[in-house]
Design a protein around this motif. Structure first.
Motif, PDB file in Angstrom:
ATOM      1  N   GLY A 131       0.813  -1.205   0.000  1.00 46.44           N
ATOM      2  CA  GLY A 131       0.000   0.000   0.000  1.00 46.44           C
ATOM      3  C   GLY A 131       0.845   1.253   0.000  1.00 46.44           C
ATOM      4  N   THR A 132       1.904   1.240   0.809  1.00 45.39           N
ATOM      5  CA  THR A 132       2.796   2.400   0.870  1.00 45.39           C
ATOM      6  C   THR A 132       3.522   2.608  -0.451  1.00 45.39           C
ATOM      7  N   PHE A 133       3.993   1.519  -1.058  1.00 44.47           N
ATOM      8  CA  PHE A 133       4.690   1.625  -2.339  1.00 44.47           C
ATOM      9  C   PHE A 133       3.773   2.175  -3.428  1.00 44.47           C
ATOM     10  N   LEU A 134       2.537   1.689  -3.464  1.00 39.76           N
ATOM     11  CA  LEU A 134       1.593   2.186  -4.458  1.00 39.76           C
ATOM     12  C   LEU A 134       1.248   3.641  -4.202  1.00 39.76           C
ATOM     13  N   LEU A 135       1.178   4.017  -2.946  1.00 38.71           N
ATOM     14  CA  LEU A 135       0.889   5.407  -2.581  1.00 38.71           C
ATOM     15  C   LEU A 135       1.971   6.333  -3.114  1.00 38.71           C
ATOM     16  N   ILE A 136       3.217   5.955  -2.879  1.00 35.93           N
ATOM     17  CA  ILE A 136       4.342   6.782  -3.325  1.00 35.93           C
ATOM     18  C   ILE A 136       4.466   6.756  -4.846  1.00 35.93           C
ATOM     19  N   ALA A 137       4.271   5.574  -5.440  1.00 31.35           N
ATOM     20  CA  ALA A 137       4.397   5.457  -6.897  1.00 31.35           C
ATOM     21  C   ALA A 137       3.374   6.330  -7.599  1.00 31.35           C
ATOM     22  N   GLY A 138       2.131   6.320  -7.118  1.00 27.59           N
ATOM     23  CA  GLY A 138       1.106   7.149  -7.734  1.00 27.59           C
ATOM     24  C   GLY A 138       1.373   8.624  -7.585  1.00 27.59           C
ATOM     25  N   TYR A 139       2.005   8.999  -6.477  1.00 26.57           N
ATOM     26  CA  TYR A 139       2.288  10.420  -6.248  1.00 26.57           C
ATOM     27  C   TYR A 139       3.468  10.897  -7.085  1.00 26.57           C
ATOM     28  N   ILE A 140       4.559  10.156  -7.043  1.00 27.96           N
ATOM     29  CA  ILE A 140       5.766  10.586  -7.756  1.00 27.96           C
ATOM     30  C   ILE A 140       5.597  10.433  -9.265  1.00 27.96           C
ATOM     31  N   GLY A 141       4.778   9.468  -9.698  1.00 29.75           N
ATOM     32  CA  GLY A 141       4.621   9.215 -11.122  1.00 29.75           C
ATOM     33  C   GLY A 141       4.178  10.425 -11.918  1.00 29.75           C
ATOM     34  N   GLY A 142       3.293  11.246 -11.360  1.00 24.59           N
ATOM     35  CA  GLY A 142       2.811  12.407 -12.093  1.00 24.59           C
ATOM     36  C   GLY A 142       3.334  13.734 -11.599  1.00 24.59           C
ATOM     37  N   MET A 143       4.172  13.712 -10.556  1.00 28.47           N
ATOM     38  CA  MET A 143       4.605  14.964  -9.940  1.00 28.47           C
ATOM     39  C   MET A 143       5.447  15.817 -10.888  1.00 28.47           C
ATOM     40  N   TYR A 144       6.433  15.218 -11.521  1.00 29.82           N
ATOM     41  CA  TYR A 144       7.340  16.002 -12.375  1.00 29.82           C
ATOM     42  C   TYR A 144       6.651  16.469 -13.655  1.00 29.82           C
ATOM     43  N   LEU A 145       5.726  15.646 -14.168  1.00 31.91           N
ATOM     44  CA  LEU A 145       4.970  16.102 -15.323  1.00 31.91           C
ATOM     45  C   LEU A 145       4.078  17.279 -14.945  1.00 31.91           C
ATOM     46  N   ALA A 146       3.492  17.229 -13.756  1.00 33.25           N
ATOM     47  CA  ALA A 146       2.638  18.328 -13.313  1.00 33.25           C
ATOM     48  C   ALA A 146       3.423  19.629 -13.219  1.00 33.25           C
TER      49      ALA A 146
END
Length: 300
Positions: A131-146
């Protein structure tokens, strides 16, 4: 009176504890220089007359030198201290036997931990990390594009050109948010897929753990995290829009990432204090639902 004889600490320890893996080497160099050069991790200093003290049943002080500032030194010194403690206990028992006393008198009672959980397995605790890994992956995945399609475009001067076109403002906003969401979703898919691939290689039957690891479970876990991905995409788009520079946006988004981690840590250290209230917290609800589903626990 047991006769230990004029033997070395290594011989005595090997006989007392059977620690075949413990190798004792004599050191005759400069101790301080050796620790400075990190050529040794710890050192046991045995005083003169050690063998005589054992023979005469006298107490003797042994120094354990280490460098607490180095993690490797701390760990190995801790193991050496444990082995020496076992050796000291064995010597005490030998002395009691020599005097006709029961060695168990030195240990009036033993503390034995008994687990009352019917189906608890340490591997289930490891599953909570997904759960923690998916939480971080979903957050970091779009952060730099945003940051790039908001603050980055404004710094490059391409945002004004985009706004001057006939494209509707709402379409631009939804398009950028959707792009951020797709990147966050892609990162989540990759992380979830790798987790399932790794877990399927483990012999779950031999470990005594019943875990749902199939394509259906993979899809359900992904669906459970969709609300988190949508929330994160909107949040990152908003922060990137109001930030005045990429550095400011990066700083804010890095701090915001810690927000869902704080309640997760609190409820982990205080289990049972959240209940259904956990599901209302963005991110924490997804973690709880995924863990309950994978382990077959009753939801709610």
């Amino acid at each position: 009176m047991p006769s230990f004889g004029p033997r070395s600490l290594a011989q005595a320890h090997a006989e007392a504890t059977g620690a075949d893996g413990a190798v004792v080497e004599r050191f005759d160099g400069d101790v301080e220089r050796a620790f400075e050069d990190e050529t040794i991790d710890f050192l046991v200093r045995v005083p003169k007359g050690f063998s005589d003290a054992l023979t005469e049943a006298r107490k003797v002080d042994i120094e354990l030198l280490s460098d607490p500032s180095r993690g490797k030194s701390r760990a190995r010194a801790r193991r050496a201290k444990h082995l020496l403690s076992k050796y000291s206990t064995q010597v005490t028992r030998d002395r009691m036997r020599a005097r006709g006393l029961d060695p168990s008198l030195a240990d009036p009672f033993r503390i034995m931990s008994v687990s009352m959980a019917k189906d608890h397995n340490p591997l289930k605790d490891a599953l909570s990390l997904i759960g923690t890994f998916l939480l971080i992956a979903g957050y970091i995945g779009g952060m730099y594009l945003a940051m790039d399609i908001t603050t980055g475009e404004r710094e490059r001067g391409s945002l004004e050109a985009l706004l001057s076109t006939a494209a509707p403002r709402m379409g631009i906003v939804l398009g950028k948010s959707t792009a951020i969401g797709f990147f966050a979703l892609g990162s989540t898919v990759v992380t979830l897929t790798l987790f399932f691939l790794v877990m399927t290689t483990l012999p779950m039957d031999k470990l005594g753990v019943a875990v749902n690891l199939n394509v259906g479970a993979w899809a359900i876990c992904l669906v459970l995290f969709l609300p988190w991905i949508i929330t994160v995409s909107a949040l990152q788009h908003f922060v990137g829009t109001v930030a005045r520079s990429i550095k400011e946006a990066q700083m804010i988004l890095s701090i915001v990432m810690l927000a869902p981690m704080a309640p997760a840590l609190f409820f982990t250290l205080n289990p049972g204090s959240g209940g259904l209230a956990l599901w209302a917290i963005p991110g924490i609800g997804q973690q709880t639902l995924v863990l309950d589903y994978l382990t077959g626990a009753d939801i709610g």
